[in-house]
Design a protein around this motif. Structure first.
Motif, PDB file in Angstrom:
ATOM      1  N   GLY A 210       0.849  -1.295  -0.049  1.00 50.72           N
ATOM      2  CA  GLY A 210       0.027  -0.033   0.104  1.00 50.72           C
ATOM      3  C   GLY A 210       0.782   1.303   0.191  1.00 50.72           C
ATOM      4  N   GLY A 211       0.492   2.225   0.756  1.00 51.61           N
ATOM      5  CA  GLY A 211       1.261   3.522   0.681  1.00 51.61           C
ATOM      6  C   GLY A 211       2.235   3.375   2.011  1.00 51.61           C
ATOM      7  N   GLY A 212       1.457   2.919   3.209  1.00 52.29           N
ATOM      8  CA  GLY A 212       2.672   2.927   4.370  1.00 52.29           C
ATOM      9  C   GLY A 212       2.948   1.717   4.743  1.00 52.29           C
ATOM     10  N   THR A 213       2.371   0.670   4.430  1.00 52.02           N
ATOM     11  CA  THR A 213       2.693  -0.678   4.842  1.00 52.02           C
ATOM     12  C   THR A 213       2.725  -1.815   3.520  1.00 52.02           C
ATOM     13  OG1 THR A 213       0.277  -1.256   5.441  1.00 52.02           O
ATOM     14  CG2 THR A 213       1.526  -0.332   7.244  1.00 52.02           C
ATOM     15  N   THR A 214       3.543  -2.884   3.898  1.00 55.89           N
ATOM     16  CA  THR A 214       3.487  -3.912   3.029  1.00 55.89           C
ATOM     17  C   THR A 214       2.871  -5.064   3.925  1.00 55.89           C
ATOM     18  OG1 THR A 214       5.196  -3.221   1.497  1.00 55.89           O
ATOM     19  CG2 THR A 214       4.725  -5.623   1.612  1.00 55.89           C
ATOM     20  N   ASN A 215       1.819  -5.494   3.733  1.00 55.97           N
ATOM     21  CA  ASN A 215       1.275  -6.519   4.434  1.00 55.97           C
ATOM     22  C   ASN A 215       1.416  -8.092   3.794  1.00 55.97           C
ATOM     23  OD1 ASN A 215      -0.182  -5.110   6.674  1.00 55.97           O
ATOM     24  ND2 ASN A 215      -0.587  -3.700   4.890  1.00 55.97           N
ATOM     25  N   ILE A 216       1.876  -8.962   4.615  1.00 53.86           N
ATOM     26  CA  ILE A 216       2.286 -10.176   3.934  1.00 53.86           C
ATOM     27  C   ILE A 216       1.220 -11.425   4.390  1.00 53.86           C
ATOM     28  CG2 ILE A 216       3.941 -11.983   3.601  1.00 53.86           C
ATOM     29  CD1 ILE A 216       6.050  -9.539   4.013  1.00 53.86           C
ATOM     30  N   ALA A 233       6.565   0.916   2.190  1.00 57.56           N
ATOM     31  CA  ALA A 233       5.533   0.678   0.831  1.00 57.56           C
ATOM     32  C   ALA A 233       5.611   1.670   0.084  1.00 57.56           C
ATOM     33  CB  ALA A 233       4.304   0.503   1.459  1.00 57.56           C
ATOM     34  N   GLY A 234       4.578   2.140  -0.896  1.00 56.97           N
ATOM     35  CA  GLY A 234       4.655   3.062  -2.100  1.00 56.97           C
ATOM     36  C   GLY A 234       4.953   4.580  -1.507  1.00 56.97           C
ATOM     37  N   ASN A 235       4.815   4.936  -0.268  1.00 55.27           N
ATOM     38  CA  ASN A 235       5.174   6.224   0.052  1.00 55.27           C
ATOM     39  C   ASN A 235       6.767   6.389   0.160  1.00 55.27           C
ATOM     40  OD1 ASN A 235       2.459   6.682   0.397  1.00 55.27           O
ATOM     41  ND2 ASN A 235       2.272   6.948   2.565  1.00 55.27           N
ATOM     42  N   SER A 252       6.375  14.676  -6.327  1.00 60.09           N
ATOM     43  CA  SER A 252       7.086  13.471  -6.482  1.00 60.09           C
ATOM     44  C   SER A 252       6.060  12.031  -6.714  1.00 60.09           C
ATOM     45  CB  SER A 252       7.972  13.118  -5.096  1.00 60.09           C
ATOM     46  OG  SER A 252       8.741  14.172  -5.216  1.00 60.09           O
ATOM     47  N   GLU A 253       4.790  12.119  -5.798  1.00 59.29           N
ATOM     48  CA  GLU A 253       3.966  11.199  -5.907  1.00 59.29           C
ATOM     49  C   GLU A 253       3.338  11.075  -7.186  1.00 59.29           C
ATOM     50  OE1 GLU A 253       2.603   8.935  -3.613  1.00 59.29           O
ATOM     51  OE2 GLU A 253       0.607   8.637  -4.536  1.00 59.29           O
ATOM     52  N   GLU A 254       2.982  12.327  -7.778  1.00 59.09           N
ATOM     53  CA  GLU A 254       2.360  12.545  -8.988  1.00 59.09           C
ATOM     54  C   GLU A 254       3.409  12.077 -10.174  1.00 59.09           C
ATOM     55  OE1 GLU A 254       0.804  16.279  -9.527  1.00 59.09           O
ATOM     56  OE2 GLU A 254       0.659  15.961 -11.970  1.00 59.09           O
TER      57      GLU A 254
HETATM   58  N1  LIG Z   1       0.034   3.855 -10.767  1.00 54.83           N
HETATM   59  C1  LIG Z   1       0.541   3.695  -9.719  1.00 54.83           C
HETATM   60  N2  LIG Z   1       1.944   3.653  -9.709  1.00 54.83           N
HETATM   61  C2  LIG Z   1       2.782   3.483  -8.663  1.00 54.83           C
HETATM   62  N3  LIG Z   1       2.057   3.638  -7.393  1.00 54.83           N
HETATM   63  C3  LIG Z   1       0.806   3.854  -7.308  1.00 54.83           C
HETATM   64  C4  LIG Z   1       0.237   3.700  -8.440  1.00 54.83           C
HETATM   65  N4  LIG Z   1      -1.256   3.838  -8.080  1.00 54.83           N
HETATM   66  C5  LIG Z   1      -1.128   4.079  -6.559  1.00 54.83           C
HETATM   67  N5  LIG Z   1      -0.014   3.830  -6.133  1.00 54.83           N
HETATM   68  C6  LIG Z   1       0.689   3.985  -4.870  1.00 54.83           C
HETATM   69  O1  LIG Z   1       0.054   3.131  -4.106  1.00 54.83           O
HETATM   70  C7  LIG Z   1       0.151   3.584  -2.663  1.00 54.83           C
HETATM   71  C8  LIG Z   1      -1.251   3.441  -1.998  1.00 54.83           C
HETATM   72  O2  LIG Z   1      -1.865   2.340  -2.333  1.00 54.83           O
HETATM   73  P1  LIG Z   1      -3.184   1.725  -1.400  1.00 54.83           P
HETATM   74  O3  LIG Z   1      -4.133   2.386  -1.659  1.00 54.83           O
HETATM   75  O4  LIG Z   1      -3.092   0.240  -1.441  1.00 54.83           O
HETATM   76  O5  LIG Z   1      -2.704   2.028   0.247  1.00 54.83           O
HETATM   77  P2  LIG Z   1      -3.509   2.240   1.590  1.00 54.83           P
HETATM   78  O6  LIG Z   1      -4.225   1.157   1.532  1.00 54.83           O
HETATM   79  O7  LIG Z   1      -4.033   3.426   1.753  1.00 54.83           O
HETATM   80  O8  LIG Z   1      -2.106   2.199   2.517  1.00 54.83           O
HETATM   81  P3  LIG Z   1      -1.812   0.964   3.467  1.00 54.83           P
HETATM   82  O9  LIG Z   1      -2.578  -0.472   3.368  1.00 54.83           O
HETATM   83  O10 LIG Z   1      -0.303   0.856   3.441  1.00 54.83           O
HETATM   84  O11 LIG Z   1      -2.122   1.457   4.803  1.00 54.83           O
HETATM   85  C9  LIG Z   1       0.453   4.793  -2.881  1.00 54.83           C
HETATM   86  O12 LIG Z   1       2.022   4.840  -2.324  1.00 54.83           O
HETATM   87  C10 LIG Z   1       0.521   5.355  -4.145  1.00 54.83           C
HETATM   88  O13 LIG Z   1       1.466   6.286  -4.568  1.00 54.83           O
END
Ligand SMILES: Nc1ncnc2c1ncn2[C@@H]1O[C@H](COP(=O)(O)OP(=O)(O)OP(=O)(O)O)[C@@H](O)[C@H]1O
Ligand SMILES: [Mg+2]
Length: 408
Positions: A210-216, A233-235, A252-254
């Motif tokens: 996800g954004g803050g965590t990778t859950n396995i 994770a993604g952040n 950066s995110e964009e």
């Molecule tokens: N097309 C994409 N390419 C790369 N990264 C992406 C894309 N779309 C979304 N993301 C990334 O995915 C992440 C968000 O994922 P997700 O919605 O699963 O997180 P979350 O469930 O809110 O967070 P968490 O589960 O970690 O608490 C962000 O870091 C975002 O930048």
């Protein structure tokens, strides 16, 4: 046919996604969705109750608006480093009945004893998943009720969470006016919506990035063998872009979402630089940062699973390989990169296409939200007590029936 409304709230670090669906007990139709940016959360955990509650409320209201119904109660996801898990064993003697057969109440007693043993007071059990029972010497028993025996053993996968974190999460949801049906550890919810029965039987790793965590979660023999959380994770990828290229976090995110890719660049072609705020940024630089960070994250997943299981569940040896969910699974080429790193088959897990407005939740970032709905419909653990006799371990068939009844 009589239908019920069910609700799900996936509380993530980047987004909060609420779903309202209608079910007749066998299939479901998604009626409402509300996905809003989340506030008050860090690395999967609530750190500011007031802010998080308002985000949860906004997400619920948006789902209610599209559905045209109120959400009374919901299954809610949970994640964060405070969640821990392990395999616990327990044993009891079978006494007190003349036929010397295992009864339902014996199984409940055994699970209760196993659950409460060595439980620190600051932790609470989120899931207790019986992997198998042993009746006297007979191993691998899925449902011991009715079997003759003197001794009953169980091996469970138990997932615990910090009481404080659970209370904070509860305050956010209840404070937003919705009762909680169940709290589900995020990767189990994602797994419920994307893994096939064959994968769970043969051995598979689910990684929700996800954004803050990778859950396995690792499944084998139809059951959860291992689960954990990594606070990367993604952040982190976006943050590295920000640091590496000297850009603000939003930009950066964009850039990551719009241009990010893990598909190897052509060696021969010179790529045009990206024009950002009048400045030129070499695409190769953006690519390199994303590539390095993601590969590092994938290796971290392998390392953590191998370290925690002493190599027993080495992801590269799992026959069904790795399935990725979560927003970061949208990075083009991530499955191919993971396949190179692990030498195991890898794929992206998409929620199944059911009817209603499910088109808007077709990405891997919605696997957890959709899985929460399935959890409410039927899972072995959620309904363990009620359904112990007939569907003791498997949530077999939930998905296939969902697709059969309402699917396109
Ligand atoms: N097309 C994409 N390419 C790369 N990264 C992406 C894309 N779309 C979304 N993301 C990334 O995915 C992440 C968000 O994922 P997700 O919605 O699963 O997180 P979350 O469930 O809110 O967070 P968490 O589960 O970690 O608490 C962000 O870091 C975002 O930048
Ligand atoms: Mg998530």
């Amino acid at each position: 046919m009589k239908t019920n409304k069910i609700g799900a709230i996936d509380i993530g670090t980047t987004k909060i996604c609420s779903l309202i669906a209608e079910t007749d007990g066998t299939g479901l139709r998604v009626l409402g969705i509300g996905s809003v940016p989340s506030k008050g959360l860090q690395k999967g955990q609530v750190v500011n109750i007031a802010e998080a509650r308002e985000s949860v409320r906004a997400s619920i209201r948006a789902a209610e608006k599209t559905a045209g119904f109120r959400m009374d109660s919901a299954v809610v996801s949970m994640s964060g480093k405070h969640v821990s898990s392990g395999n616990k064993r327990g044993v009891i003697s079978i006494t007190g009945n003349r036929k010397q057969t295992v009864e339902k109440k014996d199984v409940e007693r055994l699970l209760e004893i196993t659950r409460s043993e060595n439980m620190p007071p600051e932790e609470t059990v989120l899931h207790q998943i019986p992997r198998y029972f042993r009746v006297d010497g007979q191993d691998g028993v899925k449902d011991p009720v009715g079997m003759f025996g003197y001794r009953l053993d169980v091996e469970t996968h138990t997932i615990t969470a910090s009481v404080t974190s659970l209370e904070n999460l509860t305050k956010c949801v209840v404070g937003a006016g919705v009762k909680i049906d169940n709290v589900v550890f995020e990767p189990l919810a994602s797994a419920a919506s994307v893994l096939t029965e064959d994968e769970k039987r043969d051995g598979v790793l689910l990684a929700d990035i996800g954004g803050g965590t990778t859950n396995i979660a690792v499944y084998k023999n139809d059951s959860v063998y291992y689960s954990s959380v990594i606070s990367v994770a993604g952040n982190q990828i976006s943050r590295d872009i920000s640091l590496g290229l000297g850009l603000n976090p939003e930009l950066s995110e964009e850039l990551k979402v719009r241009y990010g890719s893990l598909i190897p660049l052509p060696q021969t072609e010179k790529l045009k630089p990206l024009l950002v705020d009048g400045e030129e940024i070499a695409y190769e630089d953006l690519f390199d940062i994303i590539h390095i960070r993601t590969e590092e994250l994938l290796r971290l997943v392998l390392l953590q699973v191998n370290n925690d299981t002493g190599g027993e569940l080495d992801p590269s040896t799992l026959p069904a390989g790795i399935v990725f969910t979560g927003g970061t699974a949208n990075l083009p080429g991530i499955a191919e990169m993971a396949q190179q790193v692990t030498q195991a088959p890898c794929r992206i897990g998409y929620p199944p296409r059911v009817s209603g407005i499910a088109d808007s939740i077709s990405g891997p970032e919605y696997a957890a939200s959709f899985g929460l709905l399935l959890w409410k419909m039927e899972t072995p653990e959620a309904h363990y007590r009620q359904k112990m006799n007939n569907r003791i371990f498997k949530n077999t068939g939930v998905l296939s029936r969902v697709i059969r009844i309402f699917g396109k």
